[in-house]
Motif scaffolding. Structure first.
Motif, mmCIF file in Angstrom:
data_model
loop_
_atom_site.group_PDB
_atom_site.id
_atom_site.type_symbol
_atom_site.label_atom_id
_atom_site.label_comp_id
_atom_site.label_asym_id
_atom_site.label_seq_id
_atom_site.Cartn_x
_atom_site.Cartn_y
_atom_site.Cartn_z
ATOM 1 N N GLN A 96 -21.984 31.969 38.697
ATOM 2 C CA GLN A 96 -21.768 32.997 39.791
ATOM 3 C C GLN A 96 -22.926 33.125 40.512
ATOM 4 O OE1 GLN A 96 -19.066 34.950 39.874
ATOM 5 N NE2 GLN A 96 -19.950 36.075 41.504
ATOM 6 N N ASN A 97 -24.236 33.021 39.919
ATOM 7 C CA ASN A 97 -25.473 32.841 40.866
ATOM 8 C C ASN A 97 -25.217 31.788 42.036
ATOM 9 O OD1 ASN A 97 -26.526 34.948 39.337
ATOM 10 N ND2 ASN A 97 -27.683 33.537 38.192
ATOM 11 N N ARG A 112 -20.767 32.173 28.509
ATOM 12 C CA ARG A 112 -21.472 33.441 29.331
ATOM 13 C C ARG A 112 -22.504 32.905 30.013
ATOM 14 N NH1 ARG A 112 -22.252 38.318 25.572
ATOM 15 N NH2 ARG A 112 -24.408 37.446 25.457
ATOM 16 N N ASP A 113 -23.538 32.391 29.631
ATOM 17 C CA ASP A 113 -24.543 31.861 30.307
ATOM 18 C C ASP A 113 -24.076 30.827 31.685
ATOM 19 O OD1 ASP A 113 -26.385 33.271 28.780
ATOM 20 O OD2 ASP A 113 -26.826 31.290 27.609
ATOM 21 N N ARG A 126 -22.316 33.150 34.131
ATOM 22 C CA ARG A 126 -23.439 33.858 35.036
ATOM 23 C C ARG A 126 -24.112 32.682 35.934
ATOM 24 N NH1 ARG A 126 -27.201 35.018 31.189
ATOM 25 N NH2 ARG A 126 -25.648 36.664 30.254
ATOM 26 N N GLU A 127 -24.443 31.501 35.424
ATOM 27 C CA GLU A 127 -25.182 30.581 36.343
ATOM 28 C C GLU A 127 -24.265 30.127 37.482
ATOM 29 O OE1 GLU A 127 -27.314 26.235 35.997
ATOM 30 O OE2 GLU A 127 -26.814 27.376 34.208
#
Length: 106
Positions: A44-45, A37-38, A41-42
């Motif tokens: 996506q950023n 999940r991390d 998220r990274e």
């Protein structure tokens, strides 16, 4: 004494989180899920950073067109004026020295 030694035999000698004989927590499925999940998220950023909503030309002057700097500068000057107070003439500061003057000046 031997019972205590048998119970403590599961723990490593010395510091339990450092060294050759340390405790290592086994990796669980929840840990793997959190790490995935991390990473998502990274990623996506990074996508948002690679493809921004505004182009460089649009983002360069957008705050200038909205007058943000001028609004901030006016607000800052008001804060500074409140902090330091208004300017007063020297007569106001030295008025207490004129207490012995008569009504008529010679």
């Amino acid at each position: 004494m031997r019972l205590t030694d048998a119970l403590w035999a599961k723990l490593p000698r010395g510091h339990i989180f450092r060294g050759k004989h340390r405790l290592i927590k086994p990796v669980s499925g929840l840990d793997i899920h959190k790490k995935l999940r991390d990473f998502q998220r990274e990623e996506q950023n990074m996508f948002y950073l690679r493809y921004p909503y505004l182009t460089k030309e649009e983002s360069f002057g957008h705050s200038k067109e909205q007058g943000r700097f001028e609004k901030w500068m006016r607000k800052w000057k008001l804060l500074q004026a409140d902090k330091f107070g208004k300017h007063k003439p020297m007569e106001n500061h030295l008025m207490h020295l004129r207490s012995t003057d008569g009504w008529e000046s010679y």
